[in-house]
Design an enzyme around this catalytic site. Structure first.
Site, short mmCIF file in Angstrom:
data_model
loop_
_atom_site.label_atom_id
_atom_site.label_comp_id
_atom_site.label_asym_id
_atom_site.label_seq_id
_atom_site.Cartn_x
_atom_site.Cartn_y
_atom_site.Cartn_z
CG ASP A 1 -1.73 -11.82 41.83
OD1 ASP A 1 -1.89 -12.93 41.78
OD2 ASP A 1 -1.15 -11.31 42.93
CB SER B 1 9.27 -17.91 33.79
OG SER B 1 9.31 -17.07 32.61
CG ASN C 1 2.67 -18.29 37.30
OD1 ASN C 1 2.14 -17.71 36.74
ND2 ASN C 1 2.83 -18.22 38.99
CB ILE D 1 7.33 -5.80 38.47
CG1 ILE D 1 7.37 -4.40 38.60
CG2 ILE D 1 7.52 -6.18 37.15
CD1 ILE D 1 6.24 -3.56 38.07
C1 IPE Z 1 2.10 -12.89 38.55
O1 IPE Z 1 1.37 -13.61 39.80
C2 IPE Z 1 1.99 -13.79 37.53
C3 IPE Z 1 0.59 -13.98 36.74
C4 IPE Z 1 -0.33 -12.90 37.18
C5 IPE Z 1 0.30 -14.86 35.75
P1 IPE Z 1 1.83 -14.28 40.86
O2 IPE Z 1 0.84 -14.60 41.77
O3 IPE Z 1 2.40 -15.65 40.01
O4 IPE Z 1 3.01 -13.38 41.54
P2 IPE Z 1 3.67 -13.56 42.98
O5 IPE Z 1 4.30 -14.98 43.09
O6 IPE Z 1 2.67 -13.35 44.03
O7 IPE Z 1 4.77 -12.68 42.94
C1 IPE Z 2 -3.13 -15.26 39.08
O1 IPE Z 2 -3.82 -15.57 40.29
C2 IPE Z 2 -3.05 -16.18 38.13
C3 IPE Z 2 -1.95 -16.76 37.84
C4 IPE Z 2 -0.88 -16.62 38.40
C5 IPE Z 2 -2.18 -17.81 36.92
P1 IPE Z 2 -3.17 -16.42 41.63
O2 IPE Z 2 -3.28 -17.72 41.19
O3 IPE Z 2 -1.78 -15.88 41.53
O4 IPE Z 2 -3.86 -16.03 42.76
P2 IPE Z 2 -3.51 -15.62 44.25
O5 IPE Z 2 -2.51 -14.77 44.14
O6 IPE Z 2 -3.35 -16.88 44.70
O7 IPE Z 2 -4.81 -15.28 45.01
MG MG Z 3 -0.98 -14.53 42.66
#
Ligand code: IPE
Ligand code: IPE
Ligand code: MG
Length: 251
Positions: free
Chosen positions: A24, A70, A72, A192
């Site tokens: 993340d 799921s 995203n 999580i």
């Molecule tokens: C979790 O990150 C999913 C991945 C790293 C692929 P998210 O950025 O989607 O999670 P939230 O929305 O902060 O909980």
């Molecule tokens: C995690 O990075 C990668 C995916 C969820 C695909 P993020 O895109 O969630 O990055 P932040 O949390 O917005 O910085």
């Molecule tokens: Mg994120």
């Protein structure tokens, strides 16, 4: 800190066999640099490449990464399509090096939700790396922990099989590997986010404030060292984990 049989050594010789990572922070990495979010995802792929190499070098047997959840799909359409394109390109580009490094690729997630072209690319990459045995890299793509538990239950119900912990485990997307020892989340959030809900029951959790593109070998080593200093009790008492002491009266 007590010494016991479960403890791992700081030199990593009894380090985590299976590391799982919520990668993340890509978006924030890019935004801080006034770049489009997709530039962060591109840098995220670089960080993953470095992490894979580092894990192979450290004798890790299984690395599981969360690449697309799921949930995203609900991001802006151009980010979603950019992520799909990035995954497609990375697959073609990385397979030869993964094979050189002895890495077997597995994709875990709902394939029905992906385009036919993407499904074919995933299958091709899995087939091309199927004989590699040094490390398994599970890429959780269109994955959700709830989806996995539900699809496993549905599979068993359709077969008319009893639902038990063991049968559910066997029907889940991660049945080919042991549960993760260490679960890392980068990017500073302490949640999580629907990652390995079933398999993380006894994983050691580690949260890093580093954004995923900045999570380098030193950061990985810090996580492994932190893991090595923990006592995994699995519900037992600390005393139960002590290696049997020689009995002085019998010596
Ligand atoms: C979790 O990150 C999913 C991945 C790293 C692929 P998210 O950025 O989607 O999670 P939230 O929305 O902060 O909980
Ligand atoms: C995690 O990075 C990668 C995916 C969820 C695909 P993020 O895109 O969630 O990055 P932040 O949390 O917005 O910085
Ligand atoms: Mg994120």
């Amino acid at each position: 800190m007590t010494h016991n049989a479960q403890r791992t050594t700081p030199d990593g010789s009894h380090g985590p066999q299976h590391i799982a990572i919520v990668m993340d922070g890509n978006g924030r990495w890019a935004t801080k640099r006034f770049l489009p979010r997709l530039a962060g995802h591109r840098q995220g792929v670089e960080s993953l490449r470095r992490c894979v190499r580092a894990c192979v070098a450290r004798g890790v047997r299984v690395l599981t990464v969360f690449a697309f959840s799921s949930e995203n799909w609900n991001r802006p359409p151009d980010e979603v399509s950019g992520l799909m394109e990035l995954m497609g390109k990375a697959l073609v580009r990385e397979v030869p090096q993964l094979t050189k490094d002895g890495v077997r690729l597995r994709f875990v997630g709902e394939r029905a939700g992906l385009s036919a072209g993407m499904r074919a690319a995933l299958e091709q990459a899995e087939a091309a790396t199927a004989a590699n045995v040094r490390m398994t890299l599970n890429v959780c793509f269109n994955y959700g922990g709830r989806w996995d538990i539900a699809q496993a239950a549905a599979t068993l119900a359709a077969r008319g099989e009893p639902i038990t912990e063991a049968s559910l485990h066997g029907a889940m997307g991660m049945s080919h590997v042991p549960d993760p020892d260490l679960l890392i989340r980068t990017g500073g959030e302490k949640r999580i986010s629907n990652f390995l809900l079933w398999q993380a029951a006894y994983s050691e959790l580690y949260f890093s404030d580093r954004l995923w593109p900045d999570f380098d070998e030193a950061a990985l080593d810090a996580a492994i060292a932190d893991y090595a200093a923990r006592e995994r009790r699995f519900g037992l008492t600390s005393e139960q984990l002590q290696p049997a002491q020689p009995d002085p009266l019998r010596a």
